[in-house]
Design a protein around this motif. Structure first.
Motif, PDB file in Angstrom:
ATOM      1  N   PRO A  26      21.877  35.314  55.002  1.00  0.00           N
ATOM      2  CA  PRO A  26      22.301  34.560  56.190  1.00  0.00           C
ATOM      3  C   PRO A  26      23.805  34.328  56.235  1.00  0.00           C
ATOM      4  O   PRO A  26      24.388  34.207  57.321  1.00  0.00           O
ATOM      5  N   THR A  27      24.464  34.270  55.069  1.00  0.00           N
ATOM      6  CA  THR A  27      25.921  34.168  55.056  1.00  0.00           C
ATOM      7  C   THR A  27      26.546  35.406  55.686  1.00  0.00           C
ATOM      8  O   THR A  27      27.499  35.310  56.483  1.00  0.00           O
TER       9      THR A  27
ATOM     10  N   VAL B  42      25.170  37.317  57.900  1.00  0.00           N
ATOM     11  CA  VAL B  42      24.920  37.249  59.355  1.00  0.00           C
ATOM     12  C   VAL B  42      25.934  36.325  60.028  1.00  0.00           C
ATOM     13  O   VAL B  42      26.436  36.616  61.124  1.00  0.00           O
ATOM     14  N   ALA B  43      26.253  35.206  59.364  1.00  0.00           N
ATOM     15  CA  ALA B  43      27.257  34.288  59.908  1.00  0.00           C
ATOM     16  C   ALA B  43      28.611  34.977  60.032  1.00  0.00           C
ATOM     17  O   ALA B  43      29.322  34.814  61.034  1.00  0.00           O
TER      18      ALA B  43
ATOM     19  N   SER C 232      22.880  30.740  61.696  1.00  0.00           N
ATOM     20  CA  SER C 232      22.931  31.442  60.405  1.00  0.00           C
ATOM     21  C   SER C 232      23.613  30.592  59.349  1.00  0.00           C
ATOM     22  O   SER C 232      23.152  30.503  58.200  1.00  0.00           O
ATOM     23  N   SER C 233      24.722  29.969  59.719  1.00  0.00           N
ATOM     24  CA  SER C 233      25.457  29.133  58.770  1.00  0.00           C
ATOM     25  C   SER C 233      24.637  27.937  58.313  1.00  0.00           C
ATOM     26  O   SER C 233      24.621  27.582  57.126  1.00  0.00           O
TER      27      SER C 233
ATOM     28  N   LYS D 162      21.422  27.815  58.212  1.00  0.00           N
ATOM     29  CA  LYS D 162      20.334  28.321  57.355  1.00  0.00           C
ATOM     30  C   LYS D 162      20.819  28.461  55.918  1.00  0.00           C
ATOM     31  O   LYS D 162      20.079  28.182  54.961  1.00  0.00           O
TER      32      LYS D 162
END
Length: 400
Positions: free
Chosen positions: A221-222, A224-225, A388-389, A391
């Motif tokens: 998820p990082t 994705v951010a 995302s962040s 998450k």
């Protein structure tokens, strides 16, 4: 010596920032002159970003072999030469060819300097490092706006920026020996620190290295951010002026000036963030920045007077300011110093993927529909980045 070294790193980031904002500011008057279609700006941005992805993925081995100083110098030479070529390019094909060295020139030095600062300096230095990127990114549209308004020439704008880049090349060449001396000094300090803490660090380090960094909880998820952060930053920078000209009937030189204020918001925000990090941690600043950018996106989307459009751009810039340096500086803290260098390369590659794919994707959509969709696209990217962040934060809390 260490102070001079840090100043040189800051100046290197100015050279990274200047070219990033030029194309979007010049494109409303540039594409009719060279006979290119409106959406071709997305293709050029994609080529530049593809080059940065390739160079960032290989940044670790290249810097290890030649050193950060030489890689930074060579990177600046590549970008300066490419920008000079842009000023003389007669067609889109030439611009596409020159976009390759322009992209390759940015990736390796970006990943290398980010990892060095994240590992060896406190959070405020990371914010100020990217503040200097903002200085360069703000200078770009201001220079271009001046030459469009006073000389009716985007070519002169590119030429003057190339001269600035060559000036930085000379400075980097003169100070090249300083990089080796400071690197040796820092290496001796790191070796001492590792030997003092080896009894505590070895078990954790071995455990961390057994896992591939991509499999560490919170890494995906990082990434994705990072993808959507760079996507929104690049989309606003590339298509903001075209939106102002095509949807708000703002003149090309005024639109370029307004986009420079967007980059100015990023720059000033990072300067202020550097001081705020002394009181607030990165995670709080990242969330506050995302909410501010969200407010800016909503301001653009709502049917408000034109002055609020400018306010929306500035709010997005101010909001984006702490996010990127904050996420980068959190890398060693969140995922371990032993994984930091490799993950930094991954993050740079994914970030540039966002820069590569999302602006051209919007340009393609706008060419078939309307540039007036720009605020909705910017807002959507900001929301994906925010989710995302957050998450990542929830995952890290569960791990703790």
């Amino acid at each position: 010596m260490a102070t001079w070294f840090l100043l040189i790193i800051y100046l290197a980031f100015i050279s990274l920032g200047i070219p990033d904002s030029l194309l979007g500011a010049a494109w409303p008057v540039m594409h009719p002159e060279i006979g290119a279609s409106f959406e071709s700006a997305g293709l050029l941005a994609m080529i530049v970003s593809a080059g940065t992805i390739v160079s960032s993925l290989f940044s670790g081995s290249v810097i290890e072999k030649y050193g950060t100083g030489k890689v930074t110098l060579f990177s600046c030479i590549l970008t300066a030469g490419a920008l000079l070529g842009f000023s003389f390019s007669p067609s889109l094909l030439w611009l596409m060819l020159l976009a390759i060295p322009l992209g390759l020139g940015g990736g390796a030095v970006d990943a290398g300097l980010n990892n060095y600062v994240a590992t060896h300096y406190k959070a405020h230095h990371m914010s100020w490092l990217h503040c200097f990127w903002g200085v360069g990114a703000t200078m770009g549209p201001m220079i271009m706006s001046y030459f469009i308004a006073n000389h009716n020439s985007w070519r002169q704008g590119y030429f003057q920026v190339a001269m600035i880049q060559f000036s930085l090349v000379i400075l980097l060449l003169v100070t090249l020996p300083l990089w080796k001396r400071v690197a040796s000094l820092n290496q001796s300090k790191v070796s001492e620190a590792q030997s003092e803490s080896s009894l505590m660090d070895i078990p954790q380090s071995k455990a961390s290295w057994k896992a591939t960094p991509l499999h560490i909880r919170g890494v995906k998820p990082t990434l994705v951010a990072f993808l959507f952060y760079c996507g929104v930053e690049a989309t606003v920078g590339l298509w903001g002026a075209s939106y102002l000209v095509g949807s708000k009937n703002v003149s090309a030189e005024t639109a370029a000036s307004w986009i420079s204020l967007y980059y100015g918001g990023i720059t000033v925000g990072r300067l202020i963030t550097g001081f705020i990090t002394l009181k607030l941690n990165n995670r709080v600043l990242i969330l506050l920045g995302q909410l501010t950018a969200l407010a800016g996106g909503l301001t653009l989307l709502l049917p408000l007077p034109d002055v609020f459009t400018l306010i929306g751009f500035i709010l997005i810039g101010l909001g984006l300011a702490p996010i990127y340096p904050g996420l980068l500086h959190e890398t060693p803290e969140r995922f371990g110093k032993e994984n930091s260098a490799k993950l930094m390369g991954y993050q740079m590659a994914v970030a540039y993927t966002g820069t590569t794919l999302l602006p051209p994707l919007f340009g393609l959509i706008a060419s078939y529909s309307s540039i007036s969709l720009f605020p909705a696209a910017a807002l959507l990217f900001i929301l994906f980045m925010l989710f995302s962040s957050e998450k990542v934060n929830r995952t890290l809390k569960q791990k703790a």
